[in-house]
Design an enzyme around this catalytic site. Sequence first.
Site, PDB file in Angstrom:
ATOM      1  CB  SER A 171     -52.763 -54.277 -18.501  1.00 47.55           C
ATOM      2  OG  SER A 171     -52.421 -54.240 -17.135  1.00 47.55           O
ATOM      3  NE  ARG A 174     -55.266 -63.112  -5.720  1.00 52.27           N
ATOM      4  CZ  ARG A 174     -56.424 -62.874  -5.100  1.00 52.27           C
ATOM      5  NH1 ARG A 174     -56.852 -61.644  -4.942  1.00 52.27           N
ATOM      6  NH2 ARG A 174     -57.138 -63.869  -4.640  1.00 52.27           N
ATOM      7  CB  ALA A 190     -52.273 -62.138 -17.767  1.00 48.89           C
ATOM      8  CG  HIS A 191     -51.257 -59.201 -13.899  1.00 51.68           C
ATOM      9  ND1 HIS A 191     -50.982 -57.874 -14.083  1.00 51.68           N
ATOM     10  CD2 HIS A 191     -50.191 -59.882 -14.368  1.00 51.68           C
ATOM     11  CE1 HIS A 191     -49.794 -57.733 -14.632  1.00 51.68           C
ATOM     12  NE2 HIS A 191     -49.292 -58.943 -14.825  1.00 51.68           N
ATOM     13  CG  ASN A 192     -54.289 -55.328 -13.213  1.00 46.69           C
ATOM     14  OD1 ASN A 192     -53.323 -55.845 -12.652  1.00 46.69           O
ATOM     15  ND2 ASN A 192     -55.116 -54.491 -12.590  1.00 46.69           N
TER      16      ASN A 192
END
Length: 329
Positions: free
Chosen positions: A263, A222, A243-245
């Site tokens: 990201s 998330r 991974a996140h974002n």
Amino acid sequence: MKSYTIQEINDFLNGELIGSTDQHIDGPEELQKAKTNHITFIGSTKYVKYWADSKACAAIVNANIKIEPDDKRALIIVPNADLAMAKILELFNPPAPEFELDIHPTAVVHETATIGEGSKIGANCYVGKNVVLGKGVTLYPNVCVFDETIIGDQTIAWSGTVIRERCIIGSHCIFHTNVSIGADGFGYRPSDDGRGLVKIPQIGNVIIGHFVEIGANSCVDRAKFSSTIVGDGCKIDNLVQVAHNSVMGRSCIMAGHSGLAGSVTLGDGVIIGGSASIKDHTTIHSGATVGAGSGVMNDVAAGQTVLGYPAQDAKKMLKQWVAMRRLTK
């Protein structure tokens, strides 16, 4: 057991049948393992040499490959043998495990959950508060779907899959065994006193598009805020980390053991080879390819192929490898 004549298979593929065989075909198999009741396929000239010794009664062959049938064996000529074999595999595909009951009595389904028509929930599943399952969703035994998650029509989650709260899943997705969707992103900072690490809360969610397939033991974390996004038609192999974002465009491919740090942005149609690693806040533009085992440290231009660690233009990297071999001699 399913069984077809060579004519039935050719009619199904709409290919060009050369030669014939009276043998009923019970399934596909690779050239060197095939028995007389098997059909095989030849999609590259490097496999032509195995045809003479193969026991297969028939072969599906790319139209650009020159090969002759022999007595009692047949060839089906098609534009693309790999795609034709995919159709054959679907033809012989055994049925999925059956549910005796649409919702198993050991499943825990919250009273506020909405279950679409034709959906099936297996033994020991958990479906949380305000979850919405579309039509024809299948949750095999031991799947957990946490609060306020939405899952689109005809999506399948195999055993061990965990979908955390507030995730949004499209239709016709497939999540294989032990997929993790929406676990906390990996975010920590040194504490003010320098004696430990402070966990950064991850309050975003995961959004997954339509027709996405995610392999066993892969993770899509998330977002810290906003959403981690996997676009329509993406295919993710086993043991992959998103991974996140991170944001994946449409129809991207990630092979096994590859990973996106936080990201990362992928354009449409990006291909990530096995065990490749992508640095955080990196953008890989549409149509680019990252070779297996590469480490991407900088943005990659649209359509470019990069290779190596650190990754750079594939042609330049191959020249460097050649030069290094010459030095060792």
